[in-house]
Design a protein around this motif. Structure first.
Motif, PDB file in Angstrom:
ATOM      1  N   THR A 151      -0.297  -5.227  -7.552  1.00 32.71           N
ATOM      2  CA  THR A 151       0.733  -4.407  -7.361  1.00 32.71           C
ATOM      3  C   THR A 151       0.314  -3.072  -8.221  1.00 32.71           C
ATOM      4  N   VAL A 152       0.584  -1.956  -7.412  1.00 33.98           N
ATOM      5  CA  VAL A 152       0.360  -0.687  -7.807  1.00 33.98           C
ATOM      6  C   VAL A 152       1.778   0.163  -8.488  1.00 33.98           C
ATOM      7  N   ASP A 153       2.112   0.254  -9.541  1.00 36.11           N
ATOM      8  CA  ASP A 153       3.133   0.926  -9.937  1.00 36.11           C
ATOM      9  C   ASP A 153       3.232   1.477 -11.350  1.00 36.11           C
ATOM     10  N   GLY A 189      -2.110   1.223 -12.711  1.00 35.11           N
ATOM     11  CA  GLY A 189      -1.407   2.508 -12.608  1.00 35.11           C
ATOM     12  C   GLY A 189      -0.187   2.625 -13.639  1.00 35.11           C
ATOM     13  N   TYR A 190       0.052   1.843 -14.379  1.00 38.73           N
ATOM     14  CA  TYR A 190       1.123   1.673 -15.239  1.00 38.73           C
ATOM     15  C   TYR A 190       1.328   2.557 -16.319  1.00 38.73           C
ATOM     16  N   LEU A 233      -1.418  -7.042  -1.576  1.00 38.55           N
ATOM     17  CA  LEU A 233      -1.220  -5.682  -2.342  1.00 38.55           C
ATOM     18  C   LEU A 233       0.167  -4.982  -2.020  1.00 38.55           C
ATOM     19  N   THR A 234       0.831  -4.648  -3.171  1.00 38.92           N
ATOM     20  CA  THR A 234       1.876  -3.858  -2.945  1.00 38.92           C
ATOM     21  C   THR A 234       1.725  -2.601  -3.713  1.00 38.92           C
ATOM     22  N   PHE A 235       2.445  -1.452  -3.239  1.00 35.47           N
ATOM     23  CA  PHE A 235       2.421  -0.048  -3.552  1.00 35.47           C
ATOM     24  C   PHE A 235       3.561   0.551  -3.728  1.00 35.47           C
ATOM     25  N   ASP A 236       4.130   0.952  -4.997  1.00 35.65           N
ATOM     26  CA  ASP A 236       5.357   1.703  -5.051  1.00 35.65           C
ATOM     27  C   ASP A 236       4.810   3.116  -5.387  1.00 35.65           C
ATOM     28  N   VAL A 237       5.525   3.759  -4.368  1.00 37.88           N
ATOM     29  CA  VAL A 237       5.343   5.300  -4.228  1.00 37.88           C
ATOM     30  C   VAL A 237       5.584   6.131  -5.409  1.00 37.88           C
TER      31      VAL A 237
END
Length: 390
Positions: A151-153, A189-190, A233-237
């Motif tokens: 996850t990207v967040d 990317g935290y 994969l999940t991506f938080d804008v």
């Protein structure tokens, strides 16, 4: 299975002008009057206009529907982009009909993801609140094997506060889901000031990996093996800085650049094992100049382009790989096995389990991991993977 009953068709008027030659709009078969043949597609785009997860339970009942569907502006930008160099077997299924409750939407998304990946069609989900990744994850339950999630967040959505909005605690739902089929979870990317220390302590205890946004800035190439291990994969804008993606809350002045976000999606597309992508938390009400829609559309473009450049690098005993055995000290009989693709020059690492009744695993790594091993040091990626194998 008749998937069309779950979806609302798109308006032909909204996209009729985007069928120019060589643009994606002229290649993507979309649900307007006739539901597209998704079984023959490599990738299926679907919008999920579900935002109740951004609110507490009480506020969610009163929350109005979004003034604009999140996926609509993204589609308009995506369809207007020129097609890449590869094939384009892509369909657009339209927008998933939300359930009566948020949980119903999660279950609908689960069913859709399950059906699509069972037929080797990759769902690309345009959301909607980030808690929808729980439905995306549940779509893998039928596989009866462990999966790897990335996850990207900018934050880690794993709070214990039961009063928090669902999109702040879905990772805890995933960890507590039964049956448990999550092998690894990696966060990219935290930013430390958005994350509770207790949450990071839980990450370390469970041998999960977390990479600060600064580590991505320093070398996005070193993050590639993290993406390459993912099944989903999940991506938080909101992980993207405000200058490149202003249509998310809260505004983030120090996140990933739009270029880094596209690079991560390119890596995801290249990943032979990745079978679903979710991009969440785009809020069109905050996108006055449609900059975020363009950023998200470009991310999807890079994912599609990456997919059509996959090399099917999964047979490590084939002549397409070079095997390296790195020995340690003379009095130490142990050695570490690496594999390098002769085509892509990517690296993998074989990890032996601590328990003799469990098999070894071959996981993506970087050239830096190989160099570290040649110096007699055990790469952290090897340690973390062995701890998860047991």
């Amino acid at each position: 299975m008749n998937l069309s009953i779950f979806f609302e068709p798109l308006s032909e008027d909204a996209f009729a002008t985007l069928n120019k030659p060589r643009t994606l709009g002229s290649y993507i078969s979309r649900f307007v009057s006739k539901f597209p043949d998704w079984r023959a597609a490599d990738i299926a785009i679907l919008g999920v206009n579900e935002t109740r997860g951004r609110h507490s339970e009480e506020a969610a009942e009163e929350a109005p529907e979004a003034a604009q569907a999140p996926a609509r502006l993204v589609r308009r930008k995506l369809y207007g982009l020129n097609k890449g160099t590869g094939r384009c077997q892509v369909v657009d299924l339209g927008n998933l009909r939300p359930g009566i409750t948020l949980e119903d939407t999660h279950l609908r998304l689960k069913e859709i993801v399950e059906v699509l990946i069972s037929h080797n069609t990759i769902p690309v989900i345009i959301g909607g609140s980030h808690d929808l990744e729980y439905g995306q994850y549940m779509g893998y339950e039928h596989l009866e094997r462990v999966v790897n999630m990335v996850t990207v967040d900018s934050s880690v959505d794993m709070t214990e506060d039961t009063d928090a909005a669902p999109n702040k605690r879905q990772l805890r739902q995933i960890l507590m889901h039964e049956p448990n089929y999550l092998f690894s979870l990696s966060q990219i990317g935290y930013q430390s000031y958005f994350v509770e220390p207790e949450v990071m302590a839980t990450f370390e205890k469970m041998h999960f990996e977390a990479y600060r946004v600064g580590e991505v800035h320093r070398s996005v190439q070193e993050i590639e093996p993290v993406v390459r291990v993912a099944d989903l994969l999940t991506f938080d804008v909101s992980a993207i800085r405000h200058q490149d993606a202003p249509a998310s809350e809260p505004a983030n002045p120090f996140g990933l650049t739009g270029e880094e976000a596209c690079q991560l999606c390119w890596y995801a597309g290249l990943n032979d094992n990745l079978t679903s992508l979710g991009i969440y938390e785009y809020n069109p009400a905050l996108d006055d100049r449609e900059l975020t829609a363009m950023t998200v559309a470009t991310m999807i473009w890079y994912f599609v382009e990456g997919f059509y450049h996959r090399k099917n690098e999964t047979d490590f005993n084939s002549r397409h790989f070079t095997k390296y055995a790195v020995a340690f000290a003379a009095d130490n009989p142990d050695r570490m096995i690496f594999y390098k693709s002769r085509s892509s020059e990517k690296w993998w690492l074989e990890v032996d389990p601590m328990s003799p009744d469990k098999g070894s695993r071959i996981v993506p790594c970087s050239y830096e991991d190989y160099l570290q091993a040649t110096k007699g040091e055990v790469p952290n990626r090897w340690i973390m993977t062995q701890a998860r194998i047991g």
